[in-house]
Design a protein around this motif. Structure first.
Motif, PDB file in Angstrom:
ATOM      1  N   VAL A 236       0.828  -1.208   0.000  1.00  0.00           N
ATOM      2  CA  VAL A 236       0.000   0.000   0.000  1.00  0.00           C
ATOM      3  C   VAL A 236       0.861   1.255   0.000  1.00  0.00           C
ATOM      4  O   VAL A 236       0.620   2.193  -0.761  1.00  0.00           O
ATOM      5  CB  VAL A 236      -0.939   0.009   1.224  1.00  0.00           C
ATOM      6  N   ILE A 237       1.886   1.285   0.838  1.00  0.00           N
ATOM      7  CA  ILE A 237       2.755   2.456   0.906  1.00  0.00           C
ATOM      8  C   ILE A 237       3.503   2.640  -0.411  1.00  0.00           C
ATOM      9  O   ILE A 237       3.694   3.767  -0.883  1.00  0.00           O
ATOM     10  CB  ILE A 237       3.754   2.342   2.075  1.00  0.00           C
ATOM     11  N   GLY A 238       3.902   1.540  -1.025  1.00  0.00           N
ATOM     12  CA  GLY A 238       4.589   1.622  -2.312  1.00  0.00           C
ATOM     13  C   GLY A 238       3.712   2.261  -3.365  1.00  0.00           C
ATOM     14  O   GLY A 238       4.177   3.061  -4.190  1.00  0.00           O
ATOM     15  N   VAL A 264     -10.086   7.046  -2.362  1.00  0.00           N
ATOM     16  CA  VAL A 264     -10.387   7.011  -0.925  1.00  0.00           C
ATOM     17  C   VAL A 264     -10.436   8.445  -0.396  1.00  0.00           C
ATOM     18  O   VAL A 264     -10.029   9.384  -1.070  1.00  0.00           O
ATOM     19  CB  VAL A 264      -9.328   6.207  -0.136  1.00  0.00           C
ATOM     20  N   SER A 265     -10.941   8.613   0.823  1.00  0.00           N
ATOM     21  CA  SER A 265     -10.956   9.931   1.447  1.00  0.00           C
ATOM     22  C   SER A 265      -9.573  10.249   2.001  1.00  0.00           C
ATOM     23  O   SER A 265      -8.748   9.351   2.223  1.00  0.00           O
ATOM     24  CB  SER A 265     -11.982   9.968   2.574  1.00  0.00           C
ATOM     25  N   SER A 266      -9.320  11.525   2.244  1.00  0.00           N
ATOM     26  CA  SER A 266      -8.042  11.926   2.836  1.00  0.00           C
ATOM     27  C   SER A 266      -7.871  11.295   4.211  1.00  0.00           C
ATOM     28  O   SER A 266      -6.766  10.914   4.608  1.00  0.00           O
ATOM     29  CB  SER A 266      -7.974  13.450   2.942  1.00  0.00           C
ATOM     30  N   ARG A 267      -8.987  11.162   4.936  1.00  0.00           N
ATOM     31  CA  ARG A 267      -8.933  10.551   6.267  1.00  0.00           C
ATOM     32  C   ARG A 267      -8.506   9.084   6.182  1.00  0.00           C
ATOM     33  O   ARG A 267      -7.694   8.614   6.992  1.00  0.00           O
ATOM     34  CB  ARG A 267     -10.300  10.670   6.938  1.00  0.00           C
ATOM     35  N   LYS A 268      -9.040   8.366   5.187  1.00  0.00           N
ATOM     36  CA  LYS A 268      -8.669   6.959   5.036  1.00  0.00           C
ATOM     37  C   LYS A 268      -7.211   6.834   4.604  1.00  0.00           C
ATOM     38  O   LYS A 268      -6.506   5.907   5.028  1.00  0.00           O
ATOM     39  CB  LYS A 268      -9.584   6.283   4.012  1.00  0.00           C
ATOM     40  N   LEU A 269      -6.758   7.754   3.768  1.00  0.00           N
ATOM     41  CA  LEU A 269      -5.353   7.745   3.358  1.00  0.00           C
ATOM     42  C   LEU A 269      -4.451   7.942   4.570  1.00  0.00           C
ATOM     43  O   LEU A 269      -3.455   7.223   4.737  1.00  0.00           O
ATOM     44  CB  LEU A 269      -5.105   8.850   2.328  1.00  0.00           C
ATOM     45  N   ASP A 270      -4.825   8.902   5.436  1.00  0.00           N
ATOM     46  CA  ASP A 270      -4.041   9.148   6.651  1.00  0.00           C
ATOM     47  C   ASP A 270      -4.032   7.913   7.554  1.00  0.00           C
ATOM     48  O   ASP A 270      -3.019   7.600   8.185  1.00  0.00           O
ATOM     49  CB  ASP A 270      -4.623  10.333   7.425  1.00  0.00           C
ATOM     50  N   ARG A 271      -5.166   7.202   7.606  1.00  0.00           N
ATOM     51  CA  ARG A 271      -5.241   6.009   8.437  1.00  0.00           C
ATOM     52  C   ARG A 271      -4.301   4.918   7.918  1.00  0.00           C
ATOM     53  O   ARG A 271      -3.641   4.228   8.700  1.00  0.00           O
ATOM     54  CB  ARG A 271      -6.690   5.496   8.485  1.00  0.00           C
ATOM     55  N   ARG A 272      -4.261   4.767   6.600  1.00  0.00           N
ATOM     56  CA  ARG A 272      -3.356   3.769   6.014  1.00  0.00           C
ATOM     57  C   ARG A 272      -1.897   4.119   6.310  1.00  0.00           C
ATOM     58  O   ARG A 272      -1.076   3.236   6.589  1.00  0.00           O
ATOM     59  CB  ARG A 272      -3.586   3.687   4.503  1.00  0.00           C
ATOM     60  N   LEU A 273      -1.581   5.397   6.236  1.00  0.00           N
ATOM     61  CA  LEU A 273      -0.218   5.829   6.539  1.00  0.00           C
ATOM     62  C   LEU A 273       0.101   5.579   8.014  1.00  0.00           C
ATOM     63  O   LEU A 273       1.191   5.114   8.356  1.00  0.00           O
ATOM     64  CB  LEU A 273      -0.049   7.308   6.199  1.00  0.00           C
ATOM     65  N   SER A 274      -0.865   5.886   8.873  1.00  0.00           N
ATOM     66  CA  SER A 274      -0.672   5.697  10.310  1.00  0.00           C
ATOM     67  C   SER A 274      -0.427   4.233  10.641  1.00  0.00           C
ATOM     68  O   SER A 274       0.423   3.901  11.485  1.00  0.00           O
ATOM     69  CB  SER A 274      -1.899   6.213  11.073  1.00  0.00           C
ATOM     70  N   GLU A 275      -1.173   3.343   9.991  1.00  0.00           N
ATOM     71  CA  GLU A 275      -1.011   1.908  10.222  1.00  0.00           C
ATOM     72  C   GLU A 275       0.385   1.436   9.831  1.00  0.00           C
ATOM     73  O   GLU A 275       0.899   0.456  10.354  1.00  0.00           O
ATOM     74  CB  GLU A 275      -2.072   1.132   9.433  1.00  0.00           C
ATOM     75  N   ALA A 276       0.983   2.154   8.858  1.00  0.00           N
ATOM     76  CA  ALA A 276       2.332   1.801   8.410  1.00  0.00           C
ATOM     77  C   ALA A 276       3.397   2.531   9.223  1.00  0.00           C
ATOM     78  O   ALA A 276       4.600   2.363   8.984  1.00  0.00           O
ATOM     79  CB  ALA A 276       2.492   2.143   6.931  1.00  0.00           C
ATOM     80  N   GLY A 277       2.955   3.365  10.186  1.00  0.00           N
ATOM     81  CA  GLY A 277       3.891   4.051  11.060  1.00  0.00           C
ATOM     82  C   GLY A 277       4.586   5.238  10.422  1.00  0.00           C
ATOM     83  O   GLY A 277       5.730   5.565  10.785  1.00  0.00           O
ATOM     84  N   GLN A 282       6.326  12.913   6.330  1.00  0.00           N
ATOM     85  CA  GLN A 282       7.522  12.067   6.410  1.00  0.00           C
ATOM     86  C   GLN A 282       7.736  11.301   5.108  1.00  0.00           C
ATOM     87  O   GLN A 282       8.873  11.160   4.643  1.00  0.00           O
ATOM     88  CB  GLN A 282       7.376  11.079   7.576  1.00  0.00           C
ATOM     89  N   LEU A 283       6.648  10.815   4.525  1.00  0.00           N
ATOM     90  CA  LEU A 283       6.759  10.053   3.282  1.00  0.00           C
ATOM     91  C   LEU A 283       7.220  10.956   2.141  1.00  0.00           C
ATOM     92  O   LEU A 283       8.119  10.591   1.368  1.00  0.00           O
ATOM     93  CB  LEU A 283       5.409   9.419   2.942  1.00  0.00           C
ATOM     94  N   VAL A 284       6.617  12.132   2.035  1.00  0.00           N
ATOM     95  CA  VAL A 284       7.007  13.079   0.983  1.00  0.00           C
ATOM     96  C   VAL A 284       8.464  13.503   1.159  1.00  0.00           C
ATOM     97  O   VAL A 284       9.239  13.547   0.198  1.00  0.00           O
ATOM     98  CB  VAL A 284       6.089  14.315   0.988  1.00  0.00           C
ATOM     99  N   ASP A 285       8.850  13.812   2.403  1.00  0.00           N
ATOM    100  CA  ASP A 285      10.225  14.223   2.670  1.00  0.00           C
ATOM    101  C   ASP A 285      11.214  13.108   2.337  1.00  0.00           C
ATOM    102  O   ASP A 285      12.309  13.366   1.821  1.00  0.00           O
ATOM    103  CB  ASP A 285      10.383  14.616   4.146  1.00  0.00           C
ATOM    104  N   SER A 286      10.838  11.875   2.646  1.00  0.00           N
ATOM    105  CA  SER A 286      11.712  10.735   2.365  1.00  0.00           C
ATOM    106  C   SER A 286      11.980  10.608   0.861  1.00  0.00           C
ATOM    107  O   SER A 286      13.125  10.415   0.428  1.00  0.00           O
ATOM    108  CB  SER A 286      11.077   9.451   2.892  1.00  0.00           C
ATOM    109  N   ILE A 287      10.917  10.735   0.080  1.00  0.00           N
ATOM    110  CA  ILE A 287      11.055  10.630  -1.376  1.00  0.00           C
ATOM    111  C   ILE A 287      11.872  11.799  -1.914  1.00  0.00           C
ATOM    112  O   ILE A 287      12.797  11.625  -2.714  1.00  0.00           O
ATOM    113  CB  ILE A 287       9.664  10.607  -2.046  1.00  0.00           C
ATOM    114  N   ARG A 288      11.529  13.001  -1.461  1.00  0.00           N
ATOM    115  CA  ARG A 288      12.228  14.193  -1.951  1.00  0.00           C
ATOM    116  C   ARG A 288      13.704  14.183  -1.572  1.00  0.00           C
ATOM    117  O   ARG A 288      14.570  14.546  -2.364  1.00  0.00           O
ATOM    118  CB  ARG A 288      11.557  15.449  -1.398  1.00  0.00           C
ATOM    119  N   SER A 289      13.987  13.763  -0.349  1.00  0.00           N
ATOM    120  CA  SER A 289      15.377  13.736   0.111  1.00  0.00           C
ATOM    121  C   SER A 289      16.212  12.772  -0.715  1.00  0.00           C
ATOM    122  O   SER A 289      17.323  13.095  -1.160  1.00  0.00           O
ATOM    123  CB  SER A 289      15.426  13.335   1.590  1.00  0.00           C
TER     124      SER A 289
END
Length: 346
Positions: A236-238, A264-277, A282-289
């Motif tokens: 999912v994160i990929g 999906v809704s923005s809330r559901k997207l945030d929930r999926r990210l939260s489940e992945a820790g 953080q995800l955007v910064d990781s990719i950009r960095s």
């Protein structure tokens, strides 16, 4: 899943053999780009995205052809795609073929791209996802993929063409634009916010053939075995990361845009990210960095180019963020790379 995006040798083969057919010395260029043809052209080989992207850019420049990608895509080479070709040719309907292409696309594009698909009322919307940063490469790649898919479906039925086609790049010269429109038949919208197409539901559900299920089951079994061996299916994160990278090529990535693409809704997207820790930032910064370090290491990219490719609104915003990540400015980091034994720290 590899941290660095990569493509498979199958994708490299389409461009290399296709370019040779068009009179471009693809294998000589491959060597100058430090790619070993023997190893890289193995179907399951992994070619890092920056290396692959640089190779494609060199091919495009050597061809001198404004429609190089389109002309590459017009050359259907089923043998290169192995089980993926078998799957698509064995699908019972257009929608089945597309869903199979989405599921098994990692066999070709690895983790550097793919397709997405969703319903929208009476239509089906297809999205072409790209992790490429160079705008020239993005344009030629998406036109090549579009041409391949268009011809594959038209092979079954001449009426199988989209209601609309969308390209994020601007319109080329009038002569080239005419050739593109003549080839695709459908109305084309240049300068769109995404690469994709809309197909009417009745066409998507159109039956392709009556071969039966045996050939499809055999093709699926072979493809499953290949995917299992590669162990590179995106989680999912990929998938979220791929959408972020695709948006980054033309505009600042927004979580609302990714959520909409995923249906999906923005809330559901945030929930999926939260489940992945992980959080969105953080995800955007990781990719950009990661990408920032890769691009700054390439001499032909200026700092303003890197800022644009990473979706920053301006150079100063990128400079502030890069300093936050590393403790140094982009120019200091770039300068340190040219110093033998130099360090990027102050």
């Amino acid at each position: 899943m590899s941290e660095e995006p990569f493509l498979r040798g199958v994708a490299l083969a389409q461009w290399a053999y296709g370019a040779e057919r068009l009179g471009v010395p693809a294998f000589d260029i491959m060597k100058t780009c430090r790619i070993d043809p023997v190893q890289a052209l193995e179907p399951s080989s992994e070619i890092p995205l920056p290396l692959f992207e640089n190779y494609l850019l060199e091919l495009i420049l050597a061809s001198g052809d404004e429609l190089f990608g389109l002309h590459i895509g017009q050359q259907i080479m089923p043998a290169l795609y192995g089980s993926l070709s078998m799957l698509i040719m064995s699908a019972e309907s257009v929608e089945d073929a597309v869903r199979l292409a989405i599921q098994y696309s990692p066999l070709v594009v690895g983790s550097a791209g793919g397709l997405d698909f969703r319903d929208s009322g009476d239509d089906k919307i297809f999205l072409g996802l790209l992790a490429y940063r160079n705008h020239v490469v993005r344009r030629h790649w998406i036109e090549a993929v579009g041409a391949l898919l268009f011809q594959a479906f038209r092979f079954h039925n001449k009426s199988l063409y989209p209601e609309k086609i969308f390209f994020e790049h601007s319109s080329p010269s009038k002569k080239s634009e005419k050739e593109i429109r003549d080839f695709f038949i459908s109305p084309i919208h240049f300068g769109a916010s995404f690469n994709g197409a809309i197909i009417a539901r009745k066409k998507a559900e159109l039956r392709l053939h009556d071969y039966g299920k045996y050939s499809l089951e055999m093709a699926r079994k072979l493809a499953d075995e290949q995917l299992e061996a590669q162990k590179k299916q995106q989680d999912v994160i990929g998938k979220i990361k791929l959408h972020i990278e695709d948006l980054m090529g033309s505009a600042p990535p927004r979580r609302e845009s990714v959520a909409e693409r995923l249906g999906v809704s923005s809330r559901k997207l945030d929930r999926r990210l939260s489940e992945a820790g992980v959080t969105w930032q953080q995800l955007v910064d990781s990719i950009r960095s990661q990408l920032a370090h890769e691009y700054l290491a390439q001499a032909h990219y200026k700092i303003k180019d890197v800022a644009s490719m990473l979706g920053f609104a301006d150079v100063r915003a990128f400079q502030r963020r890069f300093r936050h990540w590393t403790g140094v400015s982009p120019s200091q980091y770039k300068k340190s790379l040219n110093q033998p034994g130099g360090s990027a720290s102050e």
